[in-house]
Design an enzyme around this catalytic site. Structure first.
Site, PDB file in Angstrom:
ATOM      1  N   ASP A 185       9.748  -8.664   1.770  1.00  0.00           N
ATOM      2  CA  ASP A 185       9.897  -8.444   3.196  1.00  0.00           C
ATOM      3  C   ASP A 185      11.380  -8.240   3.439  1.00  0.00           C
ATOM      4  O   ASP A 185      12.203  -9.012   2.933  1.00  0.00           O
ATOM      5  CB  ASP A 185       9.363  -9.627   4.009  1.00  0.00           C
ATOM      6  CG  ASP A 185       9.041  -9.217   5.443  1.00  0.00           C
ATOM      7  OD1 ASP A 185       8.299  -8.232   5.614  1.00  0.00           O
ATOM      8  OD2 ASP A 185       9.525  -9.868   6.390  1.00  0.00           O
ATOM      9  N   HIS A 208       0.842  -1.191   0.000  1.00  0.00           N
ATOM     10  CA  HIS A 208       0.000   0.000   0.000  1.00  0.00           C
ATOM     11  C   HIS A 208       0.883   1.249   0.000  1.00  0.00           C
ATOM     12  O   HIS A 208       0.406   2.358   0.215  1.00  0.00           O
ATOM     13  CB  HIS A 208      -0.921   0.006   1.228  1.00  0.00           C
ATOM     14  CG  HIS A 208      -2.045  -0.985   1.149  1.00  0.00           C
ATOM     15  ND1 HIS A 208      -1.835  -2.348   1.053  1.00  0.00           N
ATOM     16  CD2 HIS A 208      -3.386  -0.823   1.135  1.00  0.00           C
ATOM     17  CE1 HIS A 208      -3.012  -2.975   0.994  1.00  0.00           C
ATOM     18  NE2 HIS A 208      -3.958  -2.077   1.047  1.00  0.00           N
ATOM     19  N   ASN A 209       2.172   1.036  -0.273  1.00  0.00           N
ATOM     20  CA  ASN A 209       3.165   2.105  -0.253  1.00  0.00           C
ATOM     21  C   ASN A 209       3.451   2.563  -1.687  1.00  0.00           C
ATOM     22  O   ASN A 209       3.987   1.798  -2.494  1.00  0.00           O
ATOM     23  CB  ASN A 209       4.444   1.590   0.420  1.00  0.00           C
ATOM     24  CG  ASN A 209       5.510   2.652   0.554  1.00  0.00           C
ATOM     25  OD1 ASN A 209       5.793   3.381  -0.383  1.00  0.00           O
ATOM     26  ND2 ASN A 209       6.120   2.727   1.720  1.00  0.00           N
ATOM     27  N   ALA A 210       3.089   3.816  -2.006  1.00  0.00           N
ATOM     28  CA  ALA A 210       3.262   4.330  -3.366  1.00  0.00           C
ATOM     29  C   ALA A 210       4.729   4.374  -3.772  1.00  0.00           C
ATOM     30  O   ALA A 210       5.072   4.133  -4.938  1.00  0.00           O
ATOM     31  CB  ALA A 210       2.642   5.722  -3.484  1.00  0.00           C
ATOM     32  N   LYS A 228       7.161   2.350  -2.802  1.00  0.00           N
ATOM     33  CA  LYS A 228       7.629   1.001  -3.108  1.00  0.00           C
ATOM     34  C   LYS A 228       7.098   0.545  -4.470  1.00  0.00           C
ATOM     35  O   LYS A 228       7.816  -0.070  -5.254  1.00  0.00           O
ATOM     36  CB  LYS A 228       7.196   0.021  -2.015  1.00  0.00           C
ATOM     37  CG  LYS A 228       7.731  -1.386  -2.217  1.00  0.00           C
ATOM     38  CD  LYS A 228       7.405  -2.300  -1.045  1.00  0.00           C
ATOM     39  CE  LYS A 228       8.245  -1.975   0.161  1.00  0.00           C
ATOM     40  NZ  LYS A 228       8.079  -2.978   1.249  1.00  0.00           N
ATOM     41  N   GLY A 248      14.564   4.512   7.205  1.00  0.00           N
ATOM     42  CA  GLY A 248      14.733   3.395   8.125  1.00  0.00           C
ATOM     43  C   GLY A 248      16.063   3.467   8.853  1.00  0.00           C
ATOM     44  O   GLY A 248      16.453   4.507   9.397  1.00  0.00           O
ATOM     45  N   HIS A 266      20.544  -4.838  -0.861  1.00  0.00           N
ATOM     46  CA  HIS A 266      19.943  -6.160  -0.676  1.00  0.00           C
ATOM     47  C   HIS A 266      18.763  -6.361  -1.616  1.00  0.00           C
ATOM     48  O   HIS A 266      18.551  -7.449  -2.136  1.00  0.00           O
ATOM     49  CB  HIS A 266      19.499  -6.320   0.782  1.00  0.00           C
ATOM     50  CG  HIS A 266      18.716  -5.152   1.325  1.00  0.00           C
ATOM     51  ND1 HIS A 266      19.205  -3.864   1.325  1.00  0.00           N
ATOM     52  CD2 HIS A 266      17.481  -5.076   1.885  1.00  0.00           C
ATOM     53  CE1 HIS A 266      18.297  -3.046   1.851  1.00  0.00           C
ATOM     54  NE2 HIS A 266      17.250  -3.748   2.196  1.00  0.00           N
TER      55      HIS A 266
END
Length: 209
Positions: free
Chosen positions: A75, A15-17, A19, A167, A194
């Site tokens: 994830d 739900h992250n635009a 991403k 982050g 990563h």
């Protein structure tokens, strides 16, 4: 050979635009049209797994089953050697404010401080090795799936440095570099990260010869 996505529509289980934009740019050269789970009105499943693979599969499978389309989820998180791999799958949880810590939401400076506090409590000679992991999971509506894992190793620094990342980026210095992820140009970070490692494996498997 792994089942192929092919060209067409792919649901990105987010739900992250931001991403969605990042993943769309990576897959656009292969004729894949990315749509987000959020834009389709799909609910966010509870991430009850204890590993990155389990949580990525939970999200990908939920999106595939609800949409009837192939879905991709990721994830990712930070693991610290001296903390037995923590925060790991709880990377984002460590940034969640408790009721006494202000308005609900994520406070990444607080999360970085928690990691640093635990390391300092172990003494000045505690190793500061850490790594970022990214797991990508593809799921088809009929239950078939594929998983791709990426990793970058480095060490933690304190205090946080840089404003380009998010982050835990301001305290993570990749091996062979002297800048944190938050000081490295975003294009360069995306090349070595990563997530880039995991996507390179997905692209080779899904779109390679």
């Amino acid at each position: 050979m792994t089942r192929r996505i092919g060209s067409g529509k792919l649901v990105i289980a987010t739900h992250n635009a931001g991403k969605l934009k990042e993943i769309s740019a990576l897959l656009d050269p292969y004729g894949v049209e990315c749509v987000s789970a959020g834009s389709l009105g799909l609910p966010e499943p509870a991430e009850t797994g204890t590993t990155f693979v389990e949580n990525a599969l939970i999200k990908a499978r939920a999106a595939a089953e609800a949409s009837g389309l192939v879905a991709l989820a990721d994830d990712s998180g930070l693991s610290v050697t001296a903390l037995d791999g923590r925060p790991g799958v709880y990377t984002a949880d460590w940034a969640e404010r408790q009721w006494f810590e202000g308005e609900p939401g994520r406070d990444w400076y607080m999360a970085m401080g928690k990691v640093e506090g635990l390391l300092q409590a172990k003494g000045p000679d505690t190793p500061r090795d850490a790594w970022f992991s990214c797991t990508l999971a593809l799921a088809w509506p009929d239950g078939e799936y594929a998983v791709y894992e990426g990793r970058i190793d480095g060490s933690l620094t304190w205090p946080p440095r840089g404003t380009l990342g998010f982050g835990y980026d301001p305290v993570f210095v990749p091996n062979g570099r002297d800048q944190t992820f938050a000081e490295i140009d975003p294009a360069e970070k995306h090349r070595i990260s990563h997530r880039a490692d995991a996507f390179a494996k997905l692209v080779a498997d899904q779109f390679g010869g």
